[in-house]
Design a protein around this motif. Structure first.
Motif, PDB file in Angstrom:
ATOM      1  N   LEU A  69       0.825  -1.207   0.000  1.00 38.98           N
ATOM      2  CA  LEU A  69       0.000   0.000   0.000  1.00 38.98           C
ATOM      3  C   LEU A  69       0.862   1.262   0.000  1.00 38.98           C
ATOM      4  N   LEU A  70       1.891   1.263   0.837  1.00 41.32           N
ATOM      5  CA  LEU A  70       2.754   2.434   0.928  1.00 41.32           C
ATOM      6  C   LEU A  70       3.568   2.627  -0.347  1.00 41.32           C
ATOM      7  N   SER A  71       4.052   1.532  -0.931  1.00 35.33           N
ATOM      8  CA  SER A  71       4.863   1.642  -2.140  1.00 35.33           C
ATOM      9  C   SER A  71       4.056   2.178  -3.321  1.00 35.33           C
ATOM     10  N   SER A  72       2.730   1.964  -3.295  1.00 39.94           N
ATOM     11  CA  SER A  72       1.894   2.448  -4.397  1.00 39.94           C
ATOM     12  C   SER A  72       1.884   3.977  -4.475  1.00 39.94           C
ATOM     13  N   PHE A  73       2.145   4.640  -3.347  1.00 41.82           N
ATOM     14  CA  PHE A  73       2.182   6.104  -3.344  1.00 41.82           C
ATOM     15  C   PHE A  73       3.416   6.653  -4.068  1.00 41.82           C
ATOM     16  N   PHE A  74       4.413   5.795  -4.271  1.00 41.48           N
ATOM     17  CA  PHE A  74       5.640   6.219  -4.944  1.00 41.48           C
ATOM     18  C   PHE A  74       5.649   5.810  -6.415  1.00 41.48           C
ATOM     19  N   GLU A  75       4.568   5.200  -6.868  1.00 38.02           N
ATOM     20  CA  GLU A  75       4.451   4.843  -8.274  1.00 38.02           C
ATOM     21  C   GLU A  75       3.961   6.040  -9.079  1.00 38.02           C
ATOM     22  N   THR A  76       4.263   6.027 -10.356  1.00 37.11           N
ATOM     23  CA  THR A  76       3.715   7.065 -11.227  1.00 37.11           C
ATOM     24  C   THR A  76       2.220   6.829 -11.381  1.00 37.11           C
ATOM     25  N   LYS A  77       1.510   7.834 -11.799  1.00 37.86           N
ATOM     26  CA  LYS A  77       0.063   7.713 -11.956  1.00 37.86           C
ATOM     27  C   LYS A  77      -0.295   6.566 -12.890  1.00 37.86           C
ATOM     28  N   GLU A  78       0.501   6.400 -13.969  1.00 40.78           N
ATOM     29  CA  GLU A  78       0.223   5.382 -14.970  1.00 40.78           C
ATOM     30  C   GLU A  78       0.489   3.963 -14.453  1.00 40.78           C
ATOM     31  N   GLN A  79       1.223   3.828 -13.345  1.00 37.92           N
ATOM     32  CA  GLN A  79       1.521   2.516 -12.781  1.00 37.92           C
ATOM     33  C   GLN A  79       0.505   2.086 -11.736  1.00 37.92           C
ATOM     34  N   ARG A  80      -0.315   2.999 -11.290  1.00 40.45           N
ATOM     35  CA  ARG A  80      -1.234   2.697 -10.200  1.00 40.45           C
ATOM     36  C   ARG A  80      -2.395   1.827 -10.663  1.00 40.45           C
ATOM     37  N   PHE A  81      -2.817   0.971  -9.767  1.00 41.36           N
ATOM     38  CA  PHE A  81      -3.821  -0.048 -10.067  1.00 41.36           C
ATOM     39  C   PHE A  81      -5.103   0.544 -10.650  1.00 41.36           C
ATOM     40  N   PHE A  82      -5.684   1.520  -9.954  1.00 37.66           N
ATOM     41  CA  PHE A  82      -6.980   2.046 -10.381  1.00 37.66           C
ATOM     42  C   PHE A  82      -6.876   2.863 -11.660  1.00 37.66           C
ATOM     43  N   PHE A  83      -5.719   3.474 -11.893  1.00 48.65           N
ATOM     44  CA  PHE A  83      -5.533   4.203 -13.149  1.00 48.65           C
ATOM     45  C   PHE A  83      -5.583   3.224 -14.323  1.00 48.65           C
ATOM     46  N   ILE A  84      -4.878   2.088 -14.173  1.00 49.18           N
ATOM     47  CA  ILE A  84      -4.858   1.079 -15.238  1.00 49.18           C
ATOM     48  C   ILE A  84      -6.239   0.466 -15.414  1.00 49.18           C
TER      49      ILE A  84
END
Length: 222
Positions: free
Chosen positions: A104-119
Motif C-alpha cells: 500500500l505504501l509503495s503504491s504512493f511512490f508509483e507514477t500515476k500510470e503505474q497505479r492499479f486504479f488508473f490502469i
C-alpha cells in the motif's frame, strides 16, 4: 486487435506493461512464500498435529514406558503441540500484514500510470470505446477486477487473522472470535481459488501469445 495491443503496451509510457518495479516484484514473491508457509501450517495441524489422533498416540507412547496419562491429559499435550504450529501460523500472518502494508505504501511512490486504479479505469474506457465487442478488452478488465477482489479478500484475511492473534489484547469474546474465524477461513478459500485461477491463467498465457509473464515478474522485463 492492433489497437488493443497498442493500448496494452503503450498507455503513455510503453515500458509500464513490460516492466514491474522492484517493490512490486519483491511484494509478489514474498507474499507467495508467506501464503504458502501459512497454508503449510494449516495442513500440518489438520494432519500430523491433529489433536484427536495425537492424543491417542501420546497416551500409547507414554504407556509403553510405564507413564500413564489420562485421555484429558494426553489431549492437553496434543493441544500444546497444535498451539505451537498455530503460533508459527500467526507469525506468517503478521509478516503477510507487513507485506500488505508495504504494498500500500509503495503504491504512493508509483507514477500515476503505474497505479492499479488508473490502469483499471484505462481498461474499462478502452472496453467501452470498442463498443464492448472486444474479447481481449473484456479479458483485460476481468483480470483487473479479479486482482481487485484478491486485494479485498486478502485484506479481510489479514484483518481477521490479526484479530484472532490478538483476541486477548482486544478483549474479543469466544462467540465473536468464532465468527471472525469463519470469515478468516472463508477468505482463505477465496485466496486459494484466486491462486489456482492465477496459475492457470499464467500457464495458458505462457503457452499462448502472452509469453514472458513469469520472467517479467522475476527480472522486470519480458
Amino acid at each position: 486487435m492492433d489497437n488493443i495491443e497498442n493500448f496494452r503496451k503503450n498507455m503513455k509510457h510503453p515500458d509500464i506493461m513490460t516492466k514491474h518495479s522492484v517493490a512490486v516484484r519483491l511484494w509478489h514473491w514474498s507474499t507467495l512464500i508467506i501464503i504458502m508457509g501459512s497454508l503449510v501450517t494449516v495442513l500440518l495441524n489438520s494432519t500430523l498435529f491433529d489433536v484427536k489422533n495425537n492424543a491417542s498416540y501420546i497416551q500409547e507412547q507414554l504407556q509403553s514406558v510405564s507413564v500413564n496419562l489420562t485421555p484429558q491429559q494426553a489431549k492437553h499435550v496434543a493441544h500444546g503441540l497444535e498451539d505451537k504450529v498455530w503460533d508459527l501460523h500467526s507469525y506468517f500472518g503478521i509478516a503477510l500484514a507487513a507485506l500488505f502494508l508495504f504494498r500500500l505504501l509503495s503504491s504512493f511512490f508509483e507514477t500515476k500510470e503505474q497505479r492499479f486504479f488508473f490502469i483499471l479505469k484505462k481498461y474499462i474506457k478502452n472496453y467501452r470505446t470498442l463498443s464492448k465487442k472486444s474479447t481481449q478488452a473484456l479479458h483485460d478488465v476481468a483480470v483487473r477486477v479479479l486482482y481487485l477482489l484478491f486485494y479485498i479478500f486478502l485484506s479481510i484475511m489479514i484483518l481477521t487473522g490479526l484479530s484472532l492473534t490478538f483476541k486477548k489484547e482486544l478483549d474479543i469474546d469466544p462467540a465473536t472470535s468464532h465468527s471472525i474465524k469463519e470469515f478468516h477461513e472463508f477468505s482463505m478459500y477465496i485466496i486459494l481459488a484466486f491462486i489456482a485461477v492465477h496459475m492457470m491463467g499464467i500457464l495458458l498465457a505462457e503457452l499462448g501469445k502472452d509469453r514472458g509473464i513469469v520472467s517479467q515478474m522475476i527480472n522486470g522485463h519480458k
